[in-house]
Design an enzyme around this catalytic site. Sequence first.
Site, mmCIF file in Angstrom:
data_model
loop_
_atom_site.group_PDB
_atom_site.id
_atom_site.type_symbol
_atom_site.label_atom_id
_atom_site.label_comp_id
_atom_site.label_asym_id
_atom_site.label_seq_id
_atom_site.Cartn_x
_atom_site.Cartn_y
_atom_site.Cartn_z
ATOM 1 N N GLU A 12 0.839 -1.202 0.000
ATOM 2 C CA GLU A 12 0.000 0.000 0.000
ATOM 3 C C GLU A 12 0.874 1.254 0.000
ATOM 4 O O GLU A 12 0.601 2.224 -0.723
ATOM 5 C CB GLU A 12 -0.906 0.000 1.232
ATOM 6 N N GLY A 61 -12.171 -4.787 3.560
ATOM 7 C CA GLY A 61 -13.258 -5.628 3.093
ATOM 8 C C GLY A 61 -14.554 -4.832 3.086
ATOM 9 O O GLY A 61 -14.805 -4.038 3.992
ATOM 10 N N MET A 160 -8.268 -3.314 9.775
ATOM 11 C CA MET A 160 -7.522 -3.672 10.981
ATOM 12 C C MET A 160 -6.812 -2.485 11.635
ATOM 13 O O MET A 160 -6.073 -2.689 12.595
ATOM 14 C CB MET A 160 -6.507 -4.777 10.649
ATOM 15 N N GLU A 161 -7.042 -1.259 11.129
ATOM 16 C CA GLU A 161 -6.287 -0.119 11.662
ATOM 17 C C GLU A 161 -7.108 1.151 11.925
ATOM 18 O O GLU A 161 -6.788 1.924 12.823
ATOM 19 C CB GLU A 161 -5.147 0.272 10.695
ATOM 20 N N ASP A 184 -12.077 -6.592 -1.396
ATOM 21 C CA ASP A 184 -12.846 -7.837 -1.435
ATOM 22 C C ASP A 184 -14.171 -7.623 -0.704
ATOM 23 O O ASP A 184 -14.306 -6.702 0.096
ATOM 24 C CB ASP A 184 -12.068 -8.987 -0.801
#
Length: 222
Positions: A12, A61, A160-161, A184
């Site tokens: 990223e 996601g 997740m962040e 996704d």
Amino acid sequence: MRIAVIVAMEKEQRQLQQLFADNPQVVVTRCGIGKVNAALGAADVINRCHPDVVISSGCAGGNGDEVQVKDVVVSTELAYHDVYCGKAIDDNTQYGQVQGMPARYQGDGRLLAIAEQLKGQQTSARIHMGLIVTGDWFVDSKEKMRNIIGLFPDAKAVDMESAAIAQTCYKMGVPFVSYRVISDIPLRDTDASQYHDFWDQVAETSFQTTRHFVEALLEQGF
């Protein structure tokens, strides 16, 4: 004006550094994966660079019938999907809330207004405004996603962040927004195949919308 863009992964970071290589007003930094790394990375870049705005970028996601791979979700709100402090001390504490902190971190109104301006422009991917939820697990199965959406049915994206960066910015008084590309759709995926295809096939152009957003911030003098 200085803008800090925080990402979790090297791939990223590589994508975004290419986009901002010639812009000294933009700092792209990699924190590492997960909530602790995200909070530490956010505190570090705030203390080192004193940004006027912090942006969490990268992939996530997606959730919802209207959300597709390569779309972008902008955080109007952020919460944790894996935090529960219980009712023993405070009956008002909600699932996803760190006790003593907001149940949901609200997006900065000025940043969201600029994101809204980009919706529908040909230079941008499709943009969805909504809740992003964060936790320390990679959602690689429909069962995991169903559990999360059962608790947060209005969530547009899962990562997740972002909520950890939002909490850090909240405590340190820095405007924040999460600008996440959908890699996704876990409820339509099997064994994270969409996620892997994203990096193999479509990631190269997927962060252009983040660039357009940052350019709009700089042009409008946030």
